[in-house]
Scaffold this motif. Sequence first.
Motif, PDB file in Angstrom:
ATOM      1  N   ARG A 275       0.815  -1.221   0.000  1.00 36.07           N
ATOM      2  CA  ARG A 275       0.000   0.000   0.000  1.00 36.07           C
ATOM      3  C   ARG A 275       0.846   1.268   0.000  1.00 36.07           C
ATOM      4  O   ARG A 275       0.310   2.367  -0.152  1.00 36.07           O
ATOM      5  N   PRO A 479      -4.222  -4.573  -6.406  1.00 33.53           N
ATOM      6  CA  PRO A 479      -5.258  -3.805  -5.705  1.00 33.53           C
ATOM      7  C   PRO A 479      -6.680  -4.129  -6.122  1.00 33.53           C
ATOM      8  O   PRO A 479      -7.603  -3.437  -5.700  1.00 33.53           O
ATOM      9  N   GLU A 482      -8.842  -5.280  -2.381  1.00 33.88           N
ATOM     10  CA  GLU A 482      -8.172  -4.461  -1.374  1.00 33.88           C
ATOM     11  C   GLU A 482      -8.069  -5.166  -0.027  1.00 33.88           C
ATOM     12  O   GLU A 482      -7.040  -5.090   0.663  1.00 33.88           O
TER      13      GLU A 482
END
Length: 494
Positions: A275, A479, A482
């Motif tokens: 992230r 992604p 998530e």
Amino acid sequence: MAPPISRGRRLRIGIGGMHIESSTFSPHRAAYDDFRVTRGDELLARYDWTRPDGDLAEVVEWVPLVHAVSLPGGPVDPATYARVKAELTDRIRAAGPLDGLVYDIHGAMSVVGLEDAEGDLTDAVREAIGPDALISAAMDLHGNVSRRFADRLDLLTAHRLAPHEDAWETRERAARKLVERLVSGKGRPHIAWVQIPVLLPGEKTSTRLEPATSLYGRLAAVEALDGVVDAAIWVGYAWADEPRCRATVVVTGDDPALVVDQARSLAREYWEVRRDFAFVGPTGSADACIADALASPDRPFLISDSGDNPTAGGAGDLAYMLRRLLAHDDLAAGRATALHPGITDPAAVARCFAAGVGATVTVAVGGHFSGAEAHGGPYDLVGEVVALRPGDEVGGDLAAVRCGGVTVLLTSRRKPFHRVADFGELDPRTYDLVVVKIGYLEPELYEMAADWRLALTPGGVDQDLLRLGHRRVVRPLYPFDEEMSEPDLTPVLL
């Protein structure tokens, strides 16, 4: 079987491969004429370490096979792939027994009708060269490493810098590691392979920024450990919709426990910082980036038309950014200036050459590959031909057309603009804005830019992966997912 290595016998090592990065979302199809194909002395001349006066000359006879390299684009058409594959494997067989092969590839080639192009090619190469020769692959860090592919190799390494300022160093490392293994007689090292369920665009994984700087910075220290031969990280290729597309760590060496431990550690760190990867520069929509540039006093101000970047696999023929530039009143009226290379449109270029410098032309620009419906279709451009350049080595014929304050550089063949010299007589430093079909700026452009923006534009290499519509990647995958659970990052020892 290759003959035993004895005193006085030089190693016979072949060099060859097929090198292209292919977006399955790009309408372009790579044909044979898109590739630069080299053989013989011309192939050997690509590499400094094959020189007859080099330090490896006494121990290695380099055997040039065939190498085909293309600007990134869409998937390779099957006939082209079959032609190069057949020549490479035929030349391997005709070369006689080889001790090894320097396998110069990208790792993100897609071929129409194949699911794992490099896996398929490497199966054929291994069959041709035999089980005893060692194959050492030099790859782009944006390549993919399926288990099928890695199983057929003995050594594999990848770039450690993005932008790839170490591309030729990577090829030399692959060659020298291969020679070291053959001279030592140690044979194939252990390969610890682990895939990470993360798929990020290259513009989010530049080694200019953290966390990639530190993550890739670890590789040299891992490689230096006693019992390790090489360590590599692939971020994968985000613009192909194939099951193999994801990040991979490979550590090779003679200590199986150590290479597994180091591969696990690198994979775990990659997962934990997933992230933290961010775009390499400020981003925005096309209109927002243009507004930022015109409001800024910094000149020249560069904007990346990232979604149609031909050096990542985009078609390079979208007129989307040209349309947005001329929609701005200051640029349309000539109160501000912009230079926008290089939209590929051979028909428009031919019209410009027929008209000549100084003539006013009306041309429908763009959509040569993408068609009329893609992201606005062709743009009806009315402007003055201000420059013509025939016979560019990469771009073919080039024509510059000025409309208001915007000068667009049209090309008859797909061409990247990475250096000032690529612009020819048009000096990009004399314009307020320079809008280039690129992702992160290559070193010369990066140094030239007083400021810059990464425009999140549409196209075959759209930075917004969720906007593209992947269907065949293996899920869960960040992604796209998530909140996925912790993955099993236990390396497989091949």
